[in-house]
Scaffold this motif. Sequence first.
Motif, PDB file in Angstrom:
ATOM      1  N   LEU A  81       0.852  -1.196   0.000  1.00  0.00           N
ATOM      2  CA  LEU A  81       0.000   0.000   0.000  1.00  0.00           C
ATOM      3  C   LEU A  81       0.883   1.239   0.000  1.00  0.00           C
ATOM      4  O   LEU A  81       1.985   1.235   0.570  1.00  0.00           O
ATOM      5  CB  LEU A  81      -0.929   0.014   1.217  1.00  0.00           C
ATOM      6  N   PHE A  82       0.372   2.331  -0.595  1.00  0.00           N
ATOM      7  CA  PHE A  82       1.169   3.549  -0.744  1.00  0.00           C
ATOM      8  C   PHE A  82       0.398   4.771  -0.240  1.00  0.00           C
ATOM      9  O   PHE A  82      -0.841   4.809  -0.273  1.00  0.00           O
ATOM     10  CB  PHE A  82       1.524   3.779  -2.219  1.00  0.00           C
ATOM     11  N   TRP A  83       1.159   5.771   0.202  1.00  0.00           N
ATOM     12  CA  TRP A  83       0.620   7.076   0.571  1.00  0.00           C
ATOM     13  C   TRP A  83       1.536   8.155   0.002  1.00  0.00           C
ATOM     14  O   TRP A  83       2.767   8.028   0.063  1.00  0.00           O
ATOM     15  CB  TRP A  83       0.542   7.228   2.092  1.00  0.00           C
ATOM     16  N   ARG A  84       0.944   9.219  -0.552  1.00  0.00           N
ATOM     17  CA  ARG A  84       1.756  10.289  -1.123  1.00  0.00           C
ATOM     18  C   ARG A  84       1.097  11.631  -0.866  1.00  0.00           C
ATOM     19  O   ARG A  84      -0.084  11.831  -1.144  1.00  0.00           O
ATOM     20  CB  ARG A  84       1.928  10.084  -2.630  1.00  0.00           C
ATOM     21  N   ALA A  85       1.879  12.576  -0.323  1.00  0.00           N
ATOM     22  CA  ALA A  85       1.446  13.959  -0.148  1.00  0.00           C
ATOM     23  C   ALA A  85       2.665  14.843  -0.388  1.00  0.00           C
ATOM     24  O   ALA A  85       3.437  15.112   0.528  1.00  0.00           O
ATOM     25  CB  ALA A  85       0.869  14.191   1.243  1.00  0.00           C
ATOM     26  N   GLY A  86       2.863  15.234  -1.624  1.00  0.00           N
ATOM     27  CA  GLY A  86       4.057  15.993  -1.963  1.00  0.00           C
ATOM     28  C   GLY A  86       5.298  15.132  -1.830  1.00  0.00           C
ATOM     29  O   GLY A  86       5.361  13.999  -2.316  1.00  0.00           O
ATOM     30  N   SER A  87       6.286  15.661  -1.121  1.00  0.00           N
ATOM     31  CA  SER A  87       7.539  14.915  -0.953  1.00  0.00           C
ATOM     32  C   SER A  87       7.444  13.840   0.126  1.00  0.00           C
ATOM     33  O   SER A  87       8.327  12.991   0.234  1.00  0.00           O
ATOM     34  CB  SER A  87       8.678  15.876  -0.593  1.00  0.00           C
ATOM     35  N   TYR A  88       6.378  13.879   0.914  1.00  0.00           N
ATOM     36  CA  TYR A  88       6.189  12.927   2.014  1.00  0.00           C
ATOM     37  C   TYR A  88       5.506  11.674   1.465  1.00  0.00           C
ATOM     38  O   TYR A  88       4.332  11.711   1.091  1.00  0.00           O
ATOM     39  CB  TYR A  88       5.343  13.580   3.102  1.00  0.00           C
ATOM     40  N   ARG A  89       6.257  10.557   1.413  1.00  0.00           N
ATOM     41  CA  ARG A  89       5.757   9.365   0.755  1.00  0.00           C
ATOM     42  C   ARG A  89       6.032   8.125   1.615  1.00  0.00           C
ATOM     43  O   ARG A  89       7.071   8.031   2.259  1.00  0.00           O
ATOM     44  CB  ARG A  89       6.387   9.222  -0.634  1.00  0.00           C
ATOM     45  N   THR A  90       5.099   7.212   1.576  1.00  0.00           N
ATOM     46  CA  THR A  90       5.146   6.050   2.465  1.00  0.00           C
ATOM     47  C   THR A  90       4.699   4.807   1.715  1.00  0.00           C
ATOM     48  O   THR A  90       3.813   4.872   0.854  1.00  0.00           O
ATOM     49  CB  THR A  90       4.233   6.287   3.685  1.00  0.00           C
ATOM     50  N   VAL A  91       5.307   3.677   2.059  1.00  0.00           N
ATOM     51  CA  VAL A  91       4.886   2.399   1.511  1.00  0.00           C
ATOM     52  C   VAL A  91       4.882   1.360   2.629  1.00  0.00           C
ATOM     53  O   VAL A  91       5.803   1.317   3.437  1.00  0.00           O
ATOM     54  CB  VAL A  91       5.801   1.942   0.351  1.00  0.00           C
ATOM     55  N   ARG A  92       3.821   0.569   2.687  1.00  0.00           N
ATOM     56  CA  ARG A  92       3.799  -0.626   3.530  1.00  0.00           C
ATOM     57  C   ARG A  92       3.866  -1.824   2.587  1.00  0.00           C
ATOM     58  O   ARG A  92       2.994  -2.002   1.709  1.00  0.00           O
ATOM     59  CB  ARG A  92       2.541  -0.712   4.393  1.00  0.00           C
ATOM     60  N   HIS A  93       4.882  -2.663   2.753  1.00  0.00           N
ATOM     61  CA  HIS A  93       5.068  -3.866   1.939  1.00  0.00           C
ATOM     62  C   HIS A  93       5.168  -5.041   2.895  1.00  0.00           C
ATOM     63  O   HIS A  93       6.146  -5.152   3.657  1.00  0.00           O
ATOM     64  CB  HIS A  93       6.323  -3.734   1.079  1.00  0.00           C
ATOM     65  N   HIS A  94       4.156  -5.922   2.854  1.00  0.00           N
ATOM     66  CA  HIS A  94       4.028  -6.961   3.872  1.00  0.00           C
ATOM     67  C   HIS A  94       4.023  -6.261   5.246  1.00  0.00           C
ATOM     68  O   HIS A  94       3.186  -5.414   5.484  1.00  0.00           O
ATOM     69  CB  HIS A  94       5.124  -8.007   3.729  1.00  0.00           C
ATOM     70  N   VAL A 114       0.012  10.968 -11.436  1.00  0.00           N
ATOM     71  CA  VAL A 114       0.013  12.205 -12.225  1.00  0.00           C
ATOM     72  C   VAL A 114       0.317  13.381 -11.297  1.00  0.00           C
ATOM     73  O   VAL A 114       0.188  13.270 -10.075  1.00  0.00           O
ATOM     74  CB  VAL A 114      -1.348  12.418 -12.920  1.00  0.00           C
ATOM     75  N   PRO A 115       0.727  14.527 -11.837  1.00  0.00           N
ATOM     76  CA  PRO A 115       0.975  15.699 -10.984  1.00  0.00           C
ATOM     77  C   PRO A 115      -0.311  16.129 -10.284  1.00  0.00           C
ATOM     78  O   PRO A 115      -1.412  15.924 -10.805  1.00  0.00           O
ATOM     79  CB  PRO A 115       1.460  16.763 -11.971  1.00  0.00           C
ATOM     80  N   PRO A 116      -0.200  16.725  -9.109  1.00  0.00           N
ATOM     81  CA  PRO A 116      -1.399  17.201  -8.406  1.00  0.00           C
ATOM     82  C   PRO A 116      -2.115  18.294  -9.193  1.00  0.00           C
ATOM     83  O   PRO A 116      -1.483  19.068  -9.924  1.00  0.00           O
ATOM     84  CB  PRO A 116      -0.858  17.724  -7.076  1.00  0.00           C
ATOM     85  N   LEU A 117      -3.425  18.352  -9.049  1.00  0.00           N
ATOM     86  CA  LEU A 117      -4.216  19.374  -9.734  1.00  0.00           C
ATOM     87  C   LEU A 117      -3.944  20.763  -9.181  1.00  0.00           C
ATOM     88  O   LEU A 117      -4.160  21.763  -9.862  1.00  0.00           O
ATOM     89  CB  LEU A 117      -5.710  19.045  -9.605  1.00  0.00           C
ATOM     90  N   TRP A 118      -3.515  20.844  -7.930  1.00  0.00           N
ATOM     91  CA  TRP A 118      -3.097  22.093  -7.308  1.00  0.00           C
ATOM     92  C   TRP A 118      -2.010  21.757  -6.305  1.00  0.00           C
ATOM     93  O   TRP A 118      -1.907  20.618  -5.836  1.00  0.00           O
ATOM     94  CB  TRP A 118      -4.270  22.802  -6.623  1.00  0.00           C
ATOM     95  N   ASP A 119      -1.200  22.739  -5.966  1.00  0.00           N
ATOM     96  CA  ASP A 119      -0.094  22.510  -5.044  1.00  0.00           C
ATOM     97  C   ASP A 119      -0.497  22.825  -3.614  1.00  0.00           C
ATOM     98  O   ASP A 119      -1.363  23.675  -3.362  1.00  0.00           O
ATOM     99  CB  ASP A 119       1.112  23.393  -5.411  1.00  0.00           C
ATOM    100  N   SER A 120       0.152  22.170  -2.703  1.00  0.00           N
ATOM    101  CA  SER A 120       0.059  22.561  -1.304  1.00  0.00           C
ATOM    102  C   SER A 120       0.829  23.865  -1.130  1.00  0.00           C
ATOM    103  O   SER A 120       1.945  24.007  -1.637  1.00  0.00           O
ATOM    104  CB  SER A 120       0.651  21.476  -0.411  1.00  0.00           C
ATOM    105  N   VAL A 121       0.235  24.821  -0.436  1.00  0.00           N
ATOM    106  CA  VAL A 121       0.886  26.114  -0.251  1.00  0.00           C
ATOM    107  C   VAL A 121       2.060  26.000   0.713  1.00  0.00           C
ATOM    108  O   VAL A 121       3.085  26.658   0.553  1.00  0.00           O
ATOM    109  CB  VAL A 121      -0.125  27.164   0.243  1.00  0.00           C
ATOM    110  N   ALA A 122       1.910  25.151   1.720  1.00  0.00           N
ATOM    111  CA  ALA A 122       2.977  24.984   2.701  1.00  0.00           C
ATOM    112  C   ALA A 122       2.825  23.644   3.398  1.00  0.00           C
ATOM    113  O   ALA A 122       1.724  23.096   3.492  1.00  0.00           O
ATOM    114  CB  ALA A 122       2.952  26.113   3.736  1.00  0.00           C
ATOM    115  N   ALA A 123       3.943  23.117   3.860  1.00  0.00           N
ATOM    116  CA  ALA A 123       3.935  21.904   4.668  1.00  0.00           C
ATOM    117  C   ALA A 123       4.015  22.308   6.135  1.00  0.00           C
ATOM    118  O   ALA A 123       4.961  22.981   6.547  1.00  0.00           O
ATOM    119  CB  ALA A 123       5.117  21.013   4.295  1.00  0.00           C
ATOM    120  N   MET A 124       2.998  21.923   6.905  1.00  0.00           N
ATOM    121  CA  MET A 124       2.940  22.295   8.311  1.00  0.00           C
ATOM    122  C   MET A 124       3.580  21.201   9.174  1.00  0.00           C
ATOM    123  O   MET A 124       3.253  20.023   9.025  1.00  0.00           O
ATOM    124  CB  MET A 124       1.492  22.504   8.755  1.00  0.00           C
TER     125      MET A 124
END
Length: 604
Positions: free
Chosen positions: A415-428, A479-489
Motif C-alpha cells: 500500500l502507498f501514501w503520497r502527499a508531496g515529498s512525504y511518501r510512504t509504503v507498507r510492503h508486507h 500524475v501531478p497534483p491538480l493544485w499545489d500545497s501552499v505549505a507543509a505544516m
Amino acid sequence: MSDQRTPVGPHQAIDWESGPAAPQSADRKPNIVLIVADDLGWNDLTFNGGGVAGGTVPTPSIDAIAQAGINFLSSYAGQGTCAPSRAMMMTGRYGSRFGFEFTPTPPGMSTALGMMSSNMGLQPVRTPEPRTIPFEQMGLPASEITIAELLKEQGYYTAHIGKWHLGRENGSAAHDQGFDQSLLMHSGLYAEEDNPDVINARLPYDPIDRFLWAGMKYAASYNGSAAFEPGGYLTDYYTDEAVKVIENNRHRPFFLYLAHWAPHTPLQAAKQDYDALSHIEDHTERVYAGMIRGLDRGVGRVLQALEDNGLDENTIVIFTSDNGGAGYVGIADLNKPFRGWKITNFEGGIRVPFFVKWPANIPAGQTSESPVHHFDIFATAADAAGAQIDHDIDGVSLLPYARGNNNLAKPHKTLFWRAGSYRTVRHHDWKLAVDPLMGKTWLFDLARDPGETTNIAEQHPGQVEEMMALLAQHNAEMVPPLWDSVAAMPVNVDKHLRQERDPQTAKQSIQQAVQEQFCGTEHDGSFHSASVIAFVEMGKRLTQQSAHLLTTYPTPTSVGDCLQWRSFDQRQFVTKRFDVATKIDVAACQLEGGFNHETAELLQ
C-alpha cells in the motif's frame, strides 16, 4: 467552508425522495450505508479495548457494527488528511492517480495558519510559487466514476448527508457525482456559538481551531442551493435526516453516505452529552467526549431505523474514519497504542477503525489482521450490488474475506501514501516513510514494532533500497497534483499540542511582541503589568478580528474588498497586527492559568 460574505438563510426542510409504497421484489439488492467519522482516533472507541477518558465513555452503537460483522484490525485511511481519503473511498483509486493529492484549502487559511504556526515555534515550509486554483474548483474530476454513479446504474437511490470536501464546481459536487440528493455541510460550526444547548471548548494553543472559529458559520445547503441554517446540533441534524432517508426508501435499494463532521474541531458538544460526563474534569476532554457520545448515539439511531423498517438483515453498514485523531486537539492517547497524529503517515495518522456488517451474508464476531484500505469500500459495495467494474481501480472487494474464507491471499501486500515529498509504503509488514524536504527516512517492522518506536533504516539499508524502488515505481504511475500545497505544516509526532507549553519561552515571546507593538521605537523594556494585560486582551481580540478579515477578504482586488481593508496598505497593517497579536495570545495560552497580573509581573 463557506465564504464569510455568503449569507445564511433560515432553516429549510429537505423533501427527500420516496420510493415505492410497497416491496417490489423478494430478492432485492442490499442497501448500503457508509458512515464516516471525521478525525476519529483509534482509541476513541471502546470496542478495541480503548475509549475516551480511560474508557469511561462507551460507544456501544458503533461497537455493535463490529460485533455483528467483521472488524478489520489493520485498516488504513487513504491519506493522513481528510479530503484525499474521501476521494479514494468514492472512486476506489489512489487520489494521486487523478491529481487529488492535497486537501482543498479555503482562501486565507494558509496565511492565517502560517502566521499562527510560526508564532508557536512550528515553522511551515512554504512552497515557492505554488500552483493554485479557486477553492470551489479544488475537487474530484468529473471524469472519475464514483461509487454513487456505479450504484445508480444498478437501480439504487443515492443520498449524501454531511461533509463532502471534494469540490463544488465543474461537476465535482456530490449532486453532480452520482448522488440523487445531497445535504451538504456548507460550513463548519455544529451550532451557533451562543446556543444554550451546546457547550464549546476553544483551543487557544491550536492555530487551526483559531481559524475555524474565525472563518466558519453554522450552515448547510442542498443540491447546490444557497446556504441555510441546519435544523439542530449538526450531528443530531444529520442523524435526523438520515433516518428520514431510510424510512422514505425502505422499499427500494438505496446507498446512503452519512459523512459526519464529528469529532473534528471546533469542539462543540450537545449539552445533554456534556452533562452526562461530569466525571471528566478536563473541560476540553469532556466536550470532545460529549461529541463522541453524540456520534455514537446518532449511529445507534441509524441502526435502529434500519431494524424498525425491516432492513437490518439485508443492509451493509460500513463504519470508518477519514484519518486518525489530531494532535492539535490537545488530548492524549487518542490513537493509542499507535504513534503519531492526523497529517502524519505514522500509524496513528492513517490506522483507522473499519467495521462492516451485513447479517444476511457476513458472520458475526469476526476479526481480520489483513491490511485493508479506504479504496476497498468502492469494490466491496460494487460486489454486493452485483455491479460490473469496467475500469481500473486499486481497491478489492472485502466480501470474500468478511465471509470467513481463510484460504484467500491477503487483500493487499503493498500500500502507498503520497502527499508531496512525504511518501510512504507498507510492503508486507515493512513500512518505509521518506520526506526529502525534511531529510527524513523511517523504516519500521510492524510485526515486531506496531507502535513504530524504533527507526531501523540504518540497520537495514537493503530493505530501504527495495522499498524505495517500490515507491519509485508507484510514483511513476501517478500524475501531478491538480493544485499545489501552499505549505507543509510541521507536526510533533510524539506530543499533542497542549503538551508543548514552555512558560519561560512564552514570557520571552510576550516581551518581544510588546516591543514590536511599539513599532521599533526605543523602549526600556519595562511595562506596567496592567498595561501588558490590556495588550494581551487586545491581542486576543485582534487575533479573531484579523483572522476574520484574512479569511473573508484574502485578496482585496475588488472595490468592495478594498473598502473593507480601506486600502491595500490596510491589509498589510492588519496582517502585521495579526502577527503581533497572535504571538501574544498564543504565548499567554502556554502559561499555566493563562495570563494575569501575577504572570505579567514576571515580565518586569
